[in-house]
Design a protein around this motif. Structure first.
Motif, PDB file in Angstrom:
ATOM      1  N   PRO A 347      11.374 -11.332 -16.543  1.00 37.28           N
ATOM      2  CA  PRO A 347      10.540 -11.127 -15.351  1.00 37.28           C
ATOM      3  C   PRO A 347      10.350 -12.435 -14.574  1.00 37.28           C
ATOM      4  O   PRO A 347       9.235 -12.952 -14.445  1.00 37.28           O
ATOM      5  N   ASN A 348      11.446 -12.980 -14.060  1.00 37.10           N
ATOM      6  CA  ASN A 348      11.377 -14.257 -13.358  1.00 37.10           C
ATOM      7  C   ASN A 348      10.622 -14.118 -12.041  1.00 37.10           C
ATOM      8  O   ASN A 348      10.697 -13.098 -11.363  1.00 37.10           O
ATOM      9  N   LEU A 349       9.911 -15.171 -11.689  1.00 36.83           N
ATOM     10  CA  LEU A 349       9.070 -15.172 -10.491  1.00 36.83           C
ATOM     11  C   LEU A 349       9.418 -16.362  -9.606  1.00 36.83           C
ATOM     12  O   LEU A 349       9.609 -17.475 -10.105  1.00 36.83           O
ATOM     13  N   HIS A 350       9.505 -16.128  -8.320  1.00 39.43           N
ATOM     14  CA  HIS A 350       9.664 -17.243  -7.390  1.00 39.43           C
ATOM     15  C   HIS A 350       8.563 -17.183  -6.347  1.00 39.43           C
ATOM     16  O   HIS A 350       8.314 -16.148  -5.735  1.00 39.43           O
ATOM     17  N   LEU A 351       7.906 -18.304  -6.157  1.00 38.33           N
ATOM     18  CA  LEU A 351       6.812 -18.415  -5.206  1.00 38.33           C
ATOM     19  C   LEU A 351       7.110 -19.581  -4.259  1.00 38.33           C
ATOM     20  O   LEU A 351       6.443 -20.628  -4.299  1.00 38.33           O
ATOM     21  N   PRO A 352       8.122 -19.451  -3.425  1.00 39.19           N
ATOM     22  CA  PRO A 352       8.504 -20.578  -2.567  1.00 39.19           C
ATOM     23  C   PRO A 352       7.387 -21.031  -1.651  1.00 39.19           C
ATOM     24  O   PRO A 352       7.281 -22.232  -1.337  1.00 39.19           O
ATOM     25  N   GLU A 353       6.532 -20.094  -1.237  1.00 39.49           N
ATOM     26  CA  GLU A 353       5.431 -20.468  -0.354  1.00 39.49           C
ATOM     27  C   GLU A 353       4.399 -21.340  -1.074  1.00 39.49           C
ATOM     28  O   GLU A 353       3.610 -22.042  -0.432  1.00 39.49           O
ATOM     29  N   GLU A 354       4.420 -21.302  -2.423  1.00 37.70           N
ATOM     30  CA  GLU A 354       3.515 -22.144  -3.198  1.00 37.70           C
ATOM     31  C   GLU A 354       4.233 -23.320  -3.847  1.00 37.70           C
ATOM     32  O   GLU A 354       3.624 -24.118  -4.564  1.00 37.70           O
ATOM     33  N   GLY A 355       5.544 -23.406  -3.635  1.00 41.69           N
ATOM     34  CA  GLY A 355       6.288 -24.579  -4.080  1.00 41.69           C
ATOM     35  C   GLY A 355       6.738 -24.574  -5.522  1.00 41.69           C
ATOM     36  O   GLY A 355       7.057 -25.637  -6.074  1.00 41.69           O
ATOM     37  N   PHE A 356       6.800 -23.393  -6.163  1.00 44.64           N
ATOM     38  CA  PHE A 356       7.301 -23.374  -7.536  1.00 44.64           C
ATOM     39  C   PHE A 356       7.808 -21.982  -7.896  1.00 44.64           C
ATOM     40  O   PHE A 356       7.556 -20.984  -7.224  1.00 44.64           O
ATOM     41  N   GLY A 357       8.529 -21.928  -8.988  1.00 43.38           N
ATOM     42  CA  GLY A 357       8.982 -20.686  -9.590  1.00 43.38           C
ATOM     43  C   GLY A 357       8.917 -20.817 -11.097  1.00 43.38           C
ATOM     44  O   GLY A 357       8.795 -21.923 -11.629  1.00 43.38           O
ATOM     45  N   LEU A 358       8.972 -19.688 -11.801  1.00 40.55           N
ATOM     46  CA  LEU A 358       8.875 -19.683 -13.258  1.00 40.55           C
ATOM     47  C   LEU A 358       9.939 -18.763 -13.848  1.00 40.55           C
ATOM     48  O   LEU A 358      10.124 -17.639 -13.371  1.00 40.55           O
ATOM     49  N   LYS A 359      10.611 -19.245 -14.880  1.00 42.84           N
ATOM     50  CA  LYS A 359      11.577 -18.418 -15.595  1.00 42.84           C
ATOM     51  C   LYS A 359      11.086 -18.161 -17.012  1.00 42.84           C
ATOM     52  O   LYS A 359      10.591 -19.061 -17.690  1.00 42.84           O
ATOM     53  N   LEU A 360      11.252 -16.920 -17.454  1.00 46.75           N
ATOM     54  CA  LEU A 360      10.939 -16.546 -18.823  1.00 46.75           C
ATOM     55  C   LEU A 360      11.841 -15.379 -19.184  1.00 46.75           C
ATOM     56  O   LEU A 360      11.742 -14.301 -18.585  1.00 46.75           O
ATOM     57  N   GLY A 361      12.734 -15.577 -20.125  1.00 43.69           N
ATOM     58  CA  GLY A 361      13.652 -14.504 -20.488  1.00 43.69           C
ATOM     59  C   GLY A 361      14.402 -14.817 -21.750  1.00 43.69           C
ATOM     60  O   GLY A 361      14.505 -15.973 -22.176  1.00 43.69           O
ATOM     61  N   GLU A 362      14.940 -13.778 -22.354  1.00 39.96           N
ATOM     62  CA  GLU A 362      15.698 -13.936 -23.591  1.00 39.96           C
ATOM     63  C   GLU A 362      16.495 -12.666 -23.859  1.00 39.96           C
ATOM     64  O   GLU A 362      16.364 -11.659 -23.155  1.00 39.96           O
ATOM     65  N   THR A 363      17.311 -12.737 -24.890  1.00 35.25           N
ATOM     66  CA  THR A 363      18.130 -11.602 -25.287  1.00 35.25           C
ATOM     67  C   THR A 363      17.391 -10.793 -26.346  1.00 35.25           C
ATOM     68  O   THR A 363      16.820 -11.352 -27.286  1.00 35.25           O
ATOM     69  N   VAL A 364      17.404  -9.487 -26.166  1.00 36.02           N
ATOM     70  CA  VAL A 364      16.662  -8.556 -27.029  1.00 36.02           C
ATOM     71  C   VAL A 364      17.640  -7.504 -27.522  1.00 36.02           C
ATOM     72  O   VAL A 364      18.591  -7.149 -26.820  1.00 36.02           O
ATOM     73  N   GLU A 365      17.422  -7.013 -28.727  1.00 37.91           N
ATOM     74  CA  GLU A 365      18.225  -5.890 -29.221  1.00 37.91           C
ATOM     75  C   GLU A 365      17.324  -4.692 -29.493  1.00 37.91           C
ATOM     76  O   GLU A 365      16.161  -4.844 -29.856  1.00 37.91           O
TER      77      GLU A 365
END
Length: 384
Positions: A347-365
């Motif tokens: 569920p990656n998020l980008h907030l260019p208007e606030e000057g940052f983004g966040l990545k969080l993800g992985e592989t699931v089975e």
């Protein structure tokens, strides 16, 4: 010495399954050009797909496929595949597409029901047009998803390779985080990631390590640049461990020093949405439901609009330039989670208007008892 990731019987079983799927869809033969599909069926492992080549697969049970490629690839085909039917052309004197056309004709498929991967970067429009024009009596149809669909449910041996790849990705991410500091550049961190992946036994990935920082952290798919990290920066890292071409993707976010309250707030909501999405990847669940679960967390906070792409997709064997398989976690995708599936949740998020983004993800089975993440790392924002 022949180098295969699985026993020969595994490849034979895969071919038998694919040929049954071909007959069920009314095909007499098909051209397989995507490198991941060719590798999965044969073991061929090279960058020869940059030039026209194809595995010509007959539909009849027990029919032997013919691989047509450049003479340059002959040593690798001999070393990495079980194929006994091979045809090599000299690119300096032979038109590659004409070599494919001659092979199709020689095999007697000039007036057959022929499948071609039309949704493939390895099938140029000009190549497709020449093949169709050469066989006016053939019935040509798209077979882009026939082999990929056969790969969605993985065996325990395949999943074991992905778990190894996930451990490699965990190691590399840990090393990257240990090196985050003011004054280091994104390019240096990407190089450290690549070195750590290789040190741990990872093969080259379909996409190189991605590192973005500061205001660039909102640029979700950008490559590492020359920007130098400073105090307070958000740093997003995405990389993949690879074992026998099986990929395990990992994404995490760090900050250089203590994060501000807004970054903390968004990171916590992202973590909650991530865990909620993973929880909805159980057997029998429609594949759009993880996105629904993430939305339920993010929308009340006004953050769902900052979700920058689909929340996940299946993955396994891959080559550059990408690692997606056909199942994607979006509305309208007909797939249902089943034991043996492996996929990302991100569920990656980008907030260019606030000057940052966040990545969080992985592989699931997906297992018979529910979802299981392949990563051993926690889901917290890392503070360097």
């Amino acid at each position: 010495m022949l180098e295969l990731a699985f026993p020969l019987t595994t490849y034979r079983d895969r071919l038998t399954d694919v040929q049954a799927r071909m007959r069920a869809t009314g095909l007499d033969a098909m051209l397989v050009t995507m490198p991941d599909a060719v590798h999965w069926l044969t073991g061929v492992d090279s960058v020869g797909y940059l030039w026209p080549q194809a595995l010509i697969v007959p539909a009849q049970d027990g029919g032997e496929p013919l691989f047509v490629t450049r003479t340059t690839e002959e040593p690798g085909v001999d070393a990495c595949s079980w194929l006994s039917h091979r045809r090599f052309y000299d690119i300096s004197v032979t038109d590659p597409v004409q070599a494919l056309i001659e092979a199709i004709s020689d095999l007697g498929f000039g007036s057959a029901r022929l499948g071609i991967e039309t949704e493939a970067f390895t099938m140029l429009p000009s190549t497709y047009q020449q093949i169709v024009a050469a066989f006016p009596d053939a019935t040509v149809s798209d077979c882009s998803y026939l082999v990929p669909e056969a790969r969605l449910i993985k065996t325990e041996a395949e999943l074991a390779y992905q778990r190894q790849a996930a451990a490699i990705a965990d190691y590399a991410m840990t090393i990257v985080f240990e090196n985050i500091r003011p004054g280091i550049s994104e390019l240096e961190l990407a190089g450290i990631a690549a070195g750590a992946l290789g040190e741990a036994g990872g093969e080259h990935a379909a996409i190189p390590p991605m590192v973005v920082s500061g205001e660039r952290s909102a640029l979700v798919h950008c490559m590492a640049g020359r920007r130098v990290l400073g105090r307070g920066d958000v740093v997003c890292v995405e990389l993949a461990g690879v074992v026998h071409r099986y990929h395990a993707v990992l994404m995490r976010t760090a900050t250089v020093g203590e994060p501000g309250p807004r970054v903390r707030e968004v990171a916590e909501l992202q973590k909650q949405s991530h865990l909620a999405a993973i929880d909805r990847t159980a057997p029998g669940v429609a594949v759009h439901e993880p996105e629904d679960a993430a939305r339920a967390v993010l929308e009340p906070a006004g953050l769902h609009k900052n979700r920058c792409h689909r929340i996940g997709y299946s993955l396994g064997v891959a080559y550059p330039p990408g690692w997606l398989e056909p199942m994607t976690m979006v509305q309208g995708d007909p797939h249902v989670f089943a034991p043996g599936m492996s996929f990302t949740v991100e569920p990656n998020l980008h907030l260019p208007e606030e000057g940052f983004g966040l990545k969080l993800g992985e592989t699931v089975e997906c297992t018979s008892s529910g979802p299981r993440t392949m990563s051993g790392l926690d889901h917290e924002l890392f503070i360097a």
